[in-house]
Design an enzyme around this catalytic site. Structure first.
Site, PDB file in Angstrom:
ATOM      1  CE  LYS A  40       1.371   3.638  13.987  1.00 32.32           C
ATOM      2  NZ  LYS A  40      -0.071   3.767  13.459  1.00 32.32           N
ATOM      3  CG  ASP A  42      -0.129   0.343  14.906  1.00 37.79           C
ATOM      4  OD1 ASP A  42       0.743  -0.159  13.933  1.00 37.79           O
ATOM      5  OD2 ASP A  42      -0.821   1.416  14.917  1.00 37.79           O
ATOM      6  CB  THR A  93      -0.965   0.126   1.276  1.00 37.12           C
ATOM      7  OG1 THR A  93      -1.557  -1.303   1.324  1.00 37.12           O
ATOM      8  CG2 THR A  93      -2.179   1.131   1.337  1.00 37.12           C
ATOM      9  CD  GLU A 104      -0.211  -2.238  10.578  1.00 37.26           C
ATOM     10  OE1 GLU A 104       0.991  -2.724  10.380  1.00 37.26           O
ATOM     11  OE2 GLU A 104      -0.406  -1.119  10.373  1.00 37.26           O
ATOM     12  N   GLY A 132      -7.721  -0.169   3.569  1.00 33.68           N
ATOM     13  CA  GLY A 132      -6.237  -0.370   3.525  1.00 33.68           C
ATOM     14  C   GLY A 132      -5.584   0.459   4.845  1.00 33.68           C
ATOM     15  CB  VAL A 155       4.980   7.918  15.007  1.00 33.10           C
ATOM     16  CG1 VAL A 155       3.791   8.448  15.841  1.00 33.10           C
ATOM     17  CG2 VAL A 155       5.629   6.965  15.447  1.00 33.10           C
TER      18      VAL A 155
HETATM   19  N1  HSE Z   1      -2.615   0.273  10.800  1.00 31.55           N
HETATM   20  C1  HSE Z   1      -1.996   1.395  11.153  1.00 31.55           C
HETATM   21  C2  HSE Z   1      -3.149   2.456  11.494  1.00 31.55           C
HETATM   22  C3  HSE Z   1      -1.718   2.154   9.874  1.00 31.55           C
HETATM   23  O1  HSE Z   1      -4.229   1.903  11.601  1.00 31.55           O
HETATM   24  O2  HSE Z   1      -2.984   3.452  12.011  1.00 31.55           O
HETATM   25  C4  HSE Z   1      -0.522   3.069  10.100  1.00 31.55           C
HETATM   26  O3  HSE Z   1       0.632   2.983  10.934  1.00 31.55           O
END
Ligand code: HSE
Length: 429
Positions: free
Chosen positions: A203, A199, A11, A188, A185, A130
């Site tokens: 960050k 996630d 992506t 993850e 999209g 981030v």
């Molecule tokens: N899966 C992550 C989100 C993508 O939804 O923020 C960006 O790091």
């Protein structure tokens, strides 16, 4: 001309190719150089051809990139840890500068990567790791770097923010909202790292390291996701004048760092309450600039590509000036990590209790003994059950004291169920 290699054509890789073409003229003017993708490492060449790349640009061996002296910058967009780490370390060793969007990697292997980069005098830039398009790392390392940071309160995961926003605004079910986020999209490859909070934890560990100059890693972050949130929690939050957000928080008090990710009640008047859909934000407190909020798209192909190409352009300038290797994540201090129970905050305490005399007095007494003061309380009967639901908003209290009180309450025969949400309040954040 600056030649780069891109590892991975997913992506974000697609966005990078598109942006380099779309804004080629201005990018060249601003960096004084054209940026050309010389090689792409991609297991599935068709993905690269679909992005308009030619056969001689696509390779399946990292060595083709490492041995090409014309390639000055390697852009890692594969994600994952082990193979990405191997590629980045080999590329640094070969004298290449690195741009990565890989928060998984930076949050666990940052120390090793930055140490080698320093030794080899190359840049490692990771703005896209981030907050997608938000220039938060650049802001903290550059224009805000004269400040001492005390608090970062972030909405750092686009997928969960999208899910919570849709559940709140449109009454969508959790599974419908997750499916939409995946289709767009944002999620993850394995969305459990979004919805379980990992996630966002990665960050905030990266931001904590930058803010407090002390290495914070994923394992330092207390982490709760959004999977326990029920529709009735959202209804309750709305009724009380809050929304629910998955907050990623880094705080420093008395030389100790507190890091956590957890769903929280956010008052509608707080600027973070209006951060919706895939948007992310970071609300920062520091000594000179005071309060700053950075806001933007936290995920998606083009927003993430914006940060990736921005980093590539910065490195182009550093190469031209002969100033690569000046890393911004030095972590020159060692600070203790506090347990999450050191948090002082308001909380929303929800109890299901027997609807009988003296129960309210009993609850108030247990809380009072632990120094937890009640700001407001709502009792509603639960039909035909002989029980009532109590919603208590506390004044700022120690989480340790509140947790001890809850354990005591749970042992009371009149308490059937108990849970808490943190409430974001301006006094403690
Ligand atoms: N899966 C992550 C989100 C993508 O939804 O923020 C960006 O790091």
């Amino acid at each position: 001309m600056i030649k780069i290699a891109v590892l991975g054509c997913g992506t974000v890789g697609g966005g990078v190719c598109q942006l380099l073409i779309q804004n080629a003229h201005d990018i060249a003017k601003r960096t004084d150089k054209c940026i050309e993708i010389k090689k792409v490492l991609e297991r599935n060449p068709q993905r690269a051809y679909d992005l308009g790349l030619k056969e001689d640009q696509v390779c399946s061996s990292l060595d083709d990139i490492l041995n090409d002296d014309e390639i000055k910058i390697v852009v890692e967009l594969m994600g994952g840890i082990d193979f990405a780490y191997e590629c980045i370390m080999k590329a640094i060793d070969a004298g290449k500068n690195i741009v990565t969007a890989n928060k998984d990697l930076i949050s666990v292997k940052g120390e090793e990567i930055f140490a080698l980069a320093k030794e080899k005098n190359v840049d490692v830039c990771y703005e896209a790791s981030v907050g997608g398009a938000i220039p938060i790392i650049g802001a903290m390392q550059n224009i805000l770097c004269a400040n001492t940071f005390t608090d970062i309160v972030g909405i750092l995961n686009g997928t969960t923010n999208y899910i919570l926003s849709k559940m709140y605004e449109k009454g969508w079910s959790y599974s419908k909202a997750l499916q939409e986020a995946t289709d767009l999209g944002y999620a993850e490859a394995d969305p459990s790292s979004d919805v379980e909070g990992t996630d966002a934890a990665r960050k905030i560990s990266i931001l904590g390291s930058i803010a407090f100059n002390s290495r914070c890693t994923l394992s330092d972050v207390y982490c709760e996701g959004i999977t326990r949130i029920e529709e009735r929690d959202i209804v309750l939050a709305k009724k009380l004048g809050y929304t629910i957000k998955l907050l990623a928080v880094a705080k420093e008090r008395n030389n100790k760092i507190l890091l956590f990710v957890r769903p929280a009640f956010v008052p509608l008047a707080h600027p973070l309450a209006s951060v919706n859909d895939v948007f992310n934000a970071a609300f920062i407190k520091c000594d000179a600039a005071d309060e700053i909020m950075l806001y933007g798209r936290g995920a998606g192909s083009m927003p993430t590509a914006s940060s990736v190409i921005g980093d590539v352009m910065t490195i182009c300038q550093n190469i031209a000036n002969g100033t690569t290797g000046k890393l911004g994540l030095e972590c020159y201090k060692v600070k203790e990590i506090s347990p999450v129970t050191d948090l002082r905050s308001s909380f929303c305490l929800r109890l299901r209790v027997a609807d009988q005399p003296n129960v309210l007095a009993g609850v108030a007494s247990v809380l009072g003994k632990k120094d937890v003061s009640i700001e407001s309380i709502i009792q509603s009967p639960v039909k035909n059950s002989g029980t009532a639901s109590l919603t208590i908003i506390t004044h700022p209290a120690s989480e340790q004291d509140l947790q001890t009180a809850i354990e005591e309450l749970k042992a009371c025969e009149y308490v059937k169920k108990a849970n808490i949400y943190m409430c974001l309040d301006m006094e403690t954040m």
